[in-house]
Design a protein around this motif. Structure first.
Motif, PDB file in Angstrom:
ATOM      1  N   SER A 274       3.709 -10.420   3.802  1.00 42.16           N
ATOM      2  CA  SER A 274       3.579 -11.604   2.950  1.00 42.16           C
ATOM      3  C   SER A 274       2.208 -12.233   3.128  1.00 42.16           C
ATOM      4  O   SER A 274       1.686 -12.306   4.247  1.00 42.16           O
ATOM      5  CB  SER A 274       4.663 -12.624   3.304  1.00 42.16           C
ATOM      6  N   ASP A 275       1.642 -12.691   2.003  1.00 38.99           N
ATOM      7  CA  ASP A 275       0.383 -13.444   2.076  1.00 38.99           C
ATOM      8  C   ASP A 275       0.641 -14.944   1.941  1.00 38.99           C
ATOM      9  O   ASP A 275      -0.277 -15.726   1.744  1.00 38.99           O
ATOM     10  CB  ASP A 275      -0.588 -12.978   0.989  1.00 38.99           C
ATOM     11  N   GLY A 276       1.907 -15.330   2.068  1.00 38.73           N
ATOM     12  CA  GLY A 276       2.288 -16.734   1.921  1.00 38.73           C
ATOM     13  C   GLY A 276       2.782 -17.082   0.546  1.00 38.73           C
ATOM     14  O   GLY A 276       3.452 -18.095   0.359  1.00 38.73           O
ATOM     15  N   GLU A 277       2.447 -16.234  -0.450  1.00 37.20           N
ATOM     16  CA  GLU A 277       2.869 -16.484  -1.828  1.00 37.20           C
ATOM     17  C   GLU A 277       3.741 -15.363  -2.373  1.00 37.20           C
ATOM     18  O   GLU A 277       4.647 -15.613  -3.163  1.00 37.20           O
ATOM     19  CB  GLU A 277       1.639 -16.664  -2.723  1.00 37.20           C
ATOM     20  N   SER A 278       3.465 -14.137  -1.983  1.00 40.16           N
ATOM     21  CA  SER A 278       4.223 -13.002  -2.493  1.00 40.16           C
ATOM     22  C   SER A 278       4.336 -11.933  -1.413  1.00 40.16           C
ATOM     23  O   SER A 278       3.638 -11.983  -0.392  1.00 40.16           O
ATOM     24  CB  SER A 278       3.554 -12.421  -3.747  1.00 40.16           C
ATOM     25  N   TRP A 279       5.214 -10.978  -1.658  1.00 34.26           N
ATOM     26  CA  TRP A 279       5.419  -9.871  -0.729  1.00 34.26           C
ATOM     27  C   TRP A 279       4.901  -8.583  -1.352  1.00 34.26           C
ATOM     28  O   TRP A 279       5.148  -8.307  -2.523  1.00 34.26           O
ATOM     29  CB  TRP A 279       6.903  -9.723  -0.397  1.00 34.26           C
ATOM     30  N   LYS A 280       4.195  -7.800  -0.557  1.00 34.58           N
ATOM     31  CA  LYS A 280       3.664  -6.516  -1.002  1.00 34.58           C
ATOM     32  C   LYS A 280       4.088  -5.440  -0.004  1.00 34.58           C
ATOM     33  O   LYS A 280       4.151  -5.682   1.204  1.00 34.58           O
ATOM     34  CB  LYS A 280       2.131  -6.536  -1.078  1.00 34.58           C
ATOM     35  N   ALA A 281       4.343  -4.244  -0.504  1.00 37.46           N
ATOM     36  CA  ALA A 281       4.626  -3.111   0.375  1.00 37.46           C
ATOM     37  C   ALA A 281       3.313  -2.595   0.948  1.00 37.46           C
ATOM     38  O   ALA A 281       2.338  -2.405   0.216  1.00 37.46           O
ATOM     39  CB  ALA A 281       5.333  -2.014  -0.394  1.00 37.46           C
ATOM     40  N   SER A 282       3.279  -2.375   2.250  1.00 39.76           N
ATOM     41  CA  SER A 282       2.090  -1.787   2.879  1.00 39.76           C
ATOM     42  C   SER A 282       2.293  -0.322   3.221  1.00 39.76           C
ATOM     43  O   SER A 282       1.335   0.455   3.214  1.00 39.76           O
ATOM     44  CB  SER A 282       1.710  -2.565   4.138  1.00 39.76           C
ATOM     45  N   ALA A 283       3.529   0.088   3.521  1.00 41.77           N
ATOM     46  CA  ALA A 283       3.785   1.482   3.890  1.00 41.77           C
ATOM     47  C   ALA A 283       5.220   1.860   3.546  1.00 41.77           C
ATOM     48  O   ALA A 283       6.114   0.998   3.482  1.00 41.77           O
ATOM     49  CB  ALA A 283       3.539   1.700   5.382  1.00 41.77           C
ATOM     50  N   TRP A 284       5.422   3.169   3.321  1.00 44.43           N
ATOM     51  CA  TRP A 284       6.747   3.721   3.046  1.00 44.43           C
ATOM     52  C   TRP A 284       7.023   4.888   3.992  1.00 44.43           C
ATOM     53  O   TRP A 284       6.102   5.590   4.404  1.00 44.43           O
ATOM     54  CB  TRP A 284       6.847   4.224   1.607  1.00 44.43           C
TER      55      TRP A 284
END
Length: 325
Positions: free
Chosen positions: A124-134
């Motif tokens: 999380s960057d504080g505003e949204s969630w992003k996938a970094s690895a699978w």
């Protein structure tokens, strides 16, 4: 993975200090892991994988299991997927496991029940969630382990779920259809079609499960629920590879797998051209920059031929594996 949370009763609801981010998250936290039920539900749905399954699979689609049965008992073969969302190893991280559970493994050395999964690491960057690895499990914890780990950007799965190919009968998970040829001889991704999106059920945590069968000894689900797929060693190795690479999760097993298949060139580093050394050992596939091609070269054809000649060796290798992997 450890989970901690503090709960304070405020107007019939709880305010949680999240173990993932240290931020206060309002809402109900049924499994007590520091992530609210609402946040878990949103993330589990947003990053739901797209599953490619085989028309030839005798088990057809992932199964729904009777929730209050202490021993896993199939209620329906309807494509249900189970999920577990947990705080990650660092602040601002969440790790989600997606379990595709099957009535049976109907490949070589088949058995009742099959417990397979893929995982995603979110930040999380504080505003949204992003996938970094699978991570994709394939014959996990056996000599034939062909699991893969990759950056989310490599497979174009940063804001949404990854596309995952599930081998017919054995149900190993792969991030590319052609990677099915690089298991241990028993995997095929043939006559594939997209699994329609069905029910997505949150399993909760191992110590506070939403169903009765997570601890059942008939399958290794509990072990998979209580460990991270994104270890420090695994992530450090991935970071040393180019951003185009899908990496083997357990590259140390590739030489043994090559010996089983009787191929001198081995199974790692397919399509790397002149690349040698650590990259050749660690890399399962190089994905082209437009995300549409895979640099596998002629190695796939040679390996395919070797697979046909290695039936007895593969059976011997699989003979000592866990009954439900």
């Amino acid at each position: 993975m450890t989970r901690t949370a503090a709960c304070f009763l405020i107007a019939a609801s709880c305010v949680f200090v999240s173990a993932a981010s240290g931020q206060r998250v309002a809402g109900i936290d049924s499994d007590g892991d520091g992530l609210s039920d609402a946040l878990e539900a949103r993330l589990i749905e947003q990053f739901r994988p797209v599953w490619m399954v085989s028309e030839n699979d005798c088990s057809k689609v992932p199964a729904r299991f009777v929730p209050d049965a202490s021993v896993p008992r199939v209620g329906a073969d309807d494509g249900t997927i189970y999920a577990q969302a947990s705080p990650g190893g660092r602040a601002g991280e969440v790790e989600i496991h997606y379990y595709h559970l099957w009535r049976r493994d109907c490949g070589e050395m088949g058995h009742a029940l099959d417990t397979e999964h893929v995982a995603v690491l979110l930040r999380s960057d504080g505003e949204s969630w992003k996938a970094s690895a699978w991570y994709a499990a394939a014959h996990e914890d056996t000599v034939c382990d062909a699991g893969q780990v990759t950056r989310a950007s490599t497979i174009d799965a940063v804001d949404h779920g990854a596309r995952v190919w599930v081998s017919a009968g054995k149900h190993a998970s792969y991030f590319a259809e052609r990677l099915c040829n690089y298991g241990c001889g028993g995997d095929r991704c043939v006559h594939m079609h997209e699994l329609p999106a069905g029910d997505l059920i949150n399993l909760g945590e191992a110590n506070v499960p939403s169903v009765a069968w997570t601890h059942a000894p008939q399958w290794p689900l509990l072990e998979k629920m209580t460990r991270s797929d994104f270890t420090v060693a695994r992530m450090s190795r991935l970071e040393r590879l180019p951003e185009t690479d899908i990496a083997w999760a357990t590259p140390e097993k590739r030489p043994a797998q090559a010996a089983i298949l009787g191929v001198n060139a081995g199974l790692g580093g397919a399509g790397l051209g002149a690349s040698t050394g650590a990259r050749g050992t660690n890399t399962a596939m190089v994905v082209t920059t437009d995300k549409t091609g895979h640099a596998l070269g002629s190695a796939a054809r040679h390996t395919g031929g070797a697979l046909k000649k290695s039936y007895r060796g593969v059976r011997r290798a699989l003979g000592g594996r866990s009954a439900n992997d």
